[in-house]
Design a protein around this motif. Structure first.
Motif, PDB file in Angstrom:
ATOM      1  N   ALA A   1      27.442  16.165 -52.650  1.00  0.00           N
ATOM      2  CA  ALA A   1      27.658  16.524 -51.250  1.00  0.00           C
ATOM      3  C   ALA A   1      27.638  15.243 -50.415  1.00  0.00           C
ATOM      4  O   ALA A   1      28.085  14.200 -50.880  1.00  0.00           O
ATOM      5  CB  ALA A   1      26.615  17.533 -50.794  1.00  0.00           C
ATOM      6  N   TRP A   2      27.068  15.289 -49.221  1.00  0.00           N
ATOM      7  CA  TRP A   2      27.164  14.125 -48.358  1.00  0.00           C
ATOM      8  C   TRP A   2      26.029  14.117 -47.344  1.00  0.00           C
ATOM      9  O   TRP A   2      25.184  15.010 -47.345  1.00  0.00           O
ATOM     10  CB  TRP A   2      28.507  14.125 -47.623  1.00  0.00           C
ATOM     11  CG  TRP A   2      28.695  15.303 -46.709  1.00  0.00           C
ATOM     12  CD1 TRP A   2      28.685  16.622 -47.056  1.00  0.00           C
ATOM     13  CD2 TRP A   2      28.888  15.276 -45.303  1.00  0.00           C
ATOM     14  NE1 TRP A   2      28.883  17.415 -45.958  1.00  0.00           N
ATOM     15  CE2 TRP A   2      29.010  16.615 -44.862  1.00  0.00           C
ATOM     16  CE3 TRP A   2      28.999  14.253 -44.365  1.00  0.00           C
ATOM     17  CZ2 TRP A   2      29.225  16.960 -43.537  1.00  0.00           C
ATOM     18  CZ3 TRP A   2      29.215  14.600 -43.038  1.00  0.00           C
ATOM     19  CH2 TRP A   2      29.330  15.940 -42.628  1.00  0.00           C
TER      20      TRP A   2
ATOM     21  N   GLN B   1      33.652  15.870 -55.489  1.00  0.00           N
ATOM     22  CA  GLN B   1      33.249  16.077 -54.093  1.00  0.00           C
ATOM     23  C   GLN B   1      33.086  17.569 -53.837  1.00  0.00           C
ATOM     24  O   GLN B   1      33.967  18.367 -54.170  1.00  0.00           O
ATOM     25  CB  GLN B   1      34.313  15.483 -53.188  1.00  0.00           C
ATOM     26  CG  GLN B   1      33.948  15.403 -51.719  1.00  0.00           C
ATOM     27  CD  GLN B   1      35.021  14.664 -50.936  1.00  0.00           C
ATOM     28  OE1 GLN B   1      35.533  13.654 -51.387  1.00  0.00           O
ATOM     29  NE2 GLN B   1      35.366  15.186 -49.772  1.00  0.00           N
ATOM     30  N   LEU B   2      31.963  17.986 -53.256  1.00  0.00           N
ATOM     31  CA  LEU B   2      31.662  19.405 -53.083  1.00  0.00           C
ATOM     32  C   LEU B   2      32.258  20.023 -51.827  1.00  0.00           C
ATOM     33  O   LEU B   2      32.339  21.247 -51.726  1.00  0.00           O
ATOM     34  CB  LEU B   2      30.146  19.625 -53.070  1.00  0.00           C
ATOM     35  CG  LEU B   2      29.416  19.422 -54.399  1.00  0.00           C
ATOM     36  CD1 LEU B   2      27.918  19.600 -54.202  1.00  0.00           C
ATOM     37  CD2 LEU B   2      29.941  20.378 -55.455  1.00  0.00           C
ATOM     38  N   CYS B   3      32.649  19.219 -50.864  1.00  0.00           N
ATOM     39  CA  CYS B   3      33.159  19.794 -49.622  1.00  0.00           C
ATOM     40  C   CYS B   3      34.254  18.917 -49.037  1.00  0.00           C
ATOM     41  O   CYS B   3      34.449  17.779 -49.459  1.00  0.00           O
ATOM     42  CB  CYS B   3      32.035  19.972 -48.604  1.00  0.00           C
ATOM     43  SG  CYS B   3      31.176  18.443 -48.187  1.00  0.00           S
TER      44      CYS B   3
ATOM     45  N   PRO C   1      31.891  12.412 -47.017  1.00  0.00           N
ATOM     46  CA  PRO C   1      31.852  12.958 -48.369  1.00  0.00           C
ATOM     47  C   PRO C   1      32.582  12.092 -49.394  1.00  0.00           C
ATOM     48  O   PRO C   1      32.097  11.897 -50.505  1.00  0.00           O
ATOM     49  CB  PRO C   1      32.541  14.319 -48.197  1.00  0.00           C
ATOM     50  CG  PRO C   1      32.292  14.692 -46.786  1.00  0.00           C
ATOM     51  CD  PRO C   1      32.324  13.409 -46.013  1.00  0.00           C
TER      52      PRO C   1
ATOM     53  N   PHE D   1      22.517  16.863 -53.659  1.00  0.00           N
ATOM     54  CA  PHE D   1      22.709  17.128 -52.247  1.00  0.00           C
ATOM     55  C   PHE D   1      21.367  17.187 -51.535  1.00  0.00           C
ATOM     56  O   PHE D   1      20.303  17.171 -52.165  1.00  0.00           O
ATOM     57  CB  PHE D   1      23.483  18.432 -52.015  1.00  0.00           C
ATOM     58  CG  PHE D   1      22.911  19.637 -52.725  1.00  0.00           C
ATOM     59  CD1 PHE D   1      22.018  20.471 -52.088  1.00  0.00           C
ATOM     60  CD2 PHE D   1      23.287  19.945 -54.026  1.00  0.00           C
ATOM     61  CE1 PHE D   1      21.495  21.578 -52.721  1.00  0.00           C
ATOM     62  CE2 PHE D   1      22.772  21.046 -54.680  1.00  0.00           C
ATOM     63  CZ  PHE D   1      21.873  21.876 -54.033  1.00  0.00           C
TER      64      PHE D   1
ATOM     65  N   ALA E   1      26.129  21.361 -47.963  1.00  0.00           N
ATOM     66  CA  ALA E   1      27.520  20.963 -48.204  1.00  0.00           C
ATOM     67  C   ALA E   1      28.415  21.322 -47.025  1.00  0.00           C
ATOM     68  O   ALA E   1      29.523  21.835 -47.198  1.00  0.00           O
ATOM     69  CB  ALA E   1      28.044  21.595 -49.498  1.00  0.00           C
TER      70      ALA E   1
ATOM     71  N   SER F   1      34.741  24.204 -48.360  1.00  0.00           N
ATOM     72  CA  SER F   1      33.609  23.715 -49.136  1.00  0.00           C
ATOM     73  C   SER F   1      33.369  24.635 -50.329  1.00  0.00           C
ATOM     74  O   SER F   1      33.880  25.764 -50.364  1.00  0.00           O
ATOM     75  CB  SER F   1      32.344  23.664 -48.260  1.00  0.00           C
ATOM     76  OG  SER F   1      31.249  23.155 -48.973  1.00  0.00           O
TER      77      SER F   1
END
Length: 326
Positions: free
Chosen positions: A115-116, A139-141, A152, A206, A241, A262
């Motif tokens: 995530a970020w 990348q999750l989103c 992200p 995350f 996310a 996402s």
């Protein structure tokens, strides 16, 4: 003791890769050797003890406090930064421990979801370089259109670089201007395929965001402060996310979430190792929400936050037990 001439090339390759963070192809070019030779030298460097790319995290899991948190919330493993270490540098110790834990959890051939946010970027920034084979970082989103230091795509690619892994960025923005547009974009084959990769991840990294003006979705412009506070009044308790969750850890039913691109929470819950990192004192309520929704299986946090979490949990249980039966 002098380094043998035959070992000098191994030392040079290890120094360039682990200390300077060069990729294997860059090391090969620098030393005028093949990439295959670089991989061989790095393996020999680990096997012979020239480098040590992992730090034992056993110290942080043997504490009785960690066992209490695991038992109270049904978590697989909890790592706690003790008060004496946290006092050295509260902002640095949690990311450093989390980075070491994360690398130890990644196995050959794994697919890793990332995530970020500030915490994830801090973890990536101190992560050691590891020569892992056949690892993919997903990348999750969706991404952010406005300039932001913890985007992200930056978190994903930095972690991929540290692991010498393949990075897969998301080719869509985080928040769209309308539900219809978001729905149509999710139906695009490339986006649909990327979203489908999430449930097949072996590990996710995350944090959980707050519902205030310091939230990363406010900082990046996805929501205004007024919109965020209105959503808090509607029941928003945290951010996972880029998505808003309620106190039970479920997706909040709101226009914003319907405009977000996402990974859905069901896909995230399907990931066997869901590693959450929490360092800020302001994240008690969001962390409680994430735990209530089974969004976390592995947790890194401070001793102070662990005690607050247990105290809040005990208080909640006591209140339920004191309620008269009808």
């Amino acid at each position: 003791m002098a380094i043998r001439a035959a070992d000098q090339i191994i030392h040079k390759a290890a120094w360039l890769y682990y200390t300077h963070g060069l990729r294997q192809d860059e090391v090969a070019k620098k030393l005028d050797i093949s990439r295959a030779s670089v991989a061989t030298y790095l393996r020999k460097a680990r096997e012979t003890g020239i480098v040590n790319i992992s730090t034992s995290t056993q110290l942080f899991t043997e504490d009785a406090l960690a066992r209490e948190v695991e038992d109270a919330f049904g978590l697989n493993t909890v790592w706690i930064v003790p008060l004496d270490l946290q006092a050295l540098d509260a902002g640095a110790e949690v990311p450093a421990l989390a980075a070491s834990v994360f690398v130890s959890l990644v196995n050959r051939g794994d697919r890793v979801g990332v995530a970020w946010g500030r915490t994830v970027y801090a973890v990536a920034d101190v992560m050691s370089f590891a020569d892992l084979q056949d690892v993919t970082v997903v990348q999750l989103c969706g991404n952010l259109g406005a300039p932001y230091t913890q985007r992200p795509d930056q978190c994903t690619m930095e972690i991929a670089r540290r692991l010498n892994a393949k990075g897969l960025n998301f080719y869509a923005p985080l928040a769209l201007s309308s539900e219809r547009l978001a729905r149509e974009l999710r139906d695009e084959p490339v986006i649909r395929e990327q979203l489908s990769l999430v449930a097949g991840c072996d590990l996710a990294l995350f944090s959980v965001g707050t519902i205030d003006t310091e939230s990363h979705i406010v900082k990046c412009g996805a929501l205004t402060p007024a919109e965020m506070f209105a959503l808090r009044d509607q029941g928003a308790a945290g951010v996972i996310a880029g998505q808003l969750i309620d106190a039970t850890g479920n997706l909040l039913d709101c226009d914003y979430n319907r405009r977000v691109i996402s990974a859905d929470l069901g896909s995230m819950r399907a990931i066997p190792k869901r590693m959450m990192v929490v360092q800020e004192d302001s994240k008690l309520e969001p962390l409680q929400a994430a735990l209530a929704g089974s969004l976390c299986s592995h947790l890194v946090l401070t001793a102070a936050m662990a005690r607050r979490l247990l105290d809040a949990n005990s208080s909640g249980l006591s209140q339920k037990q004191d309620r008269p039966s009808l």
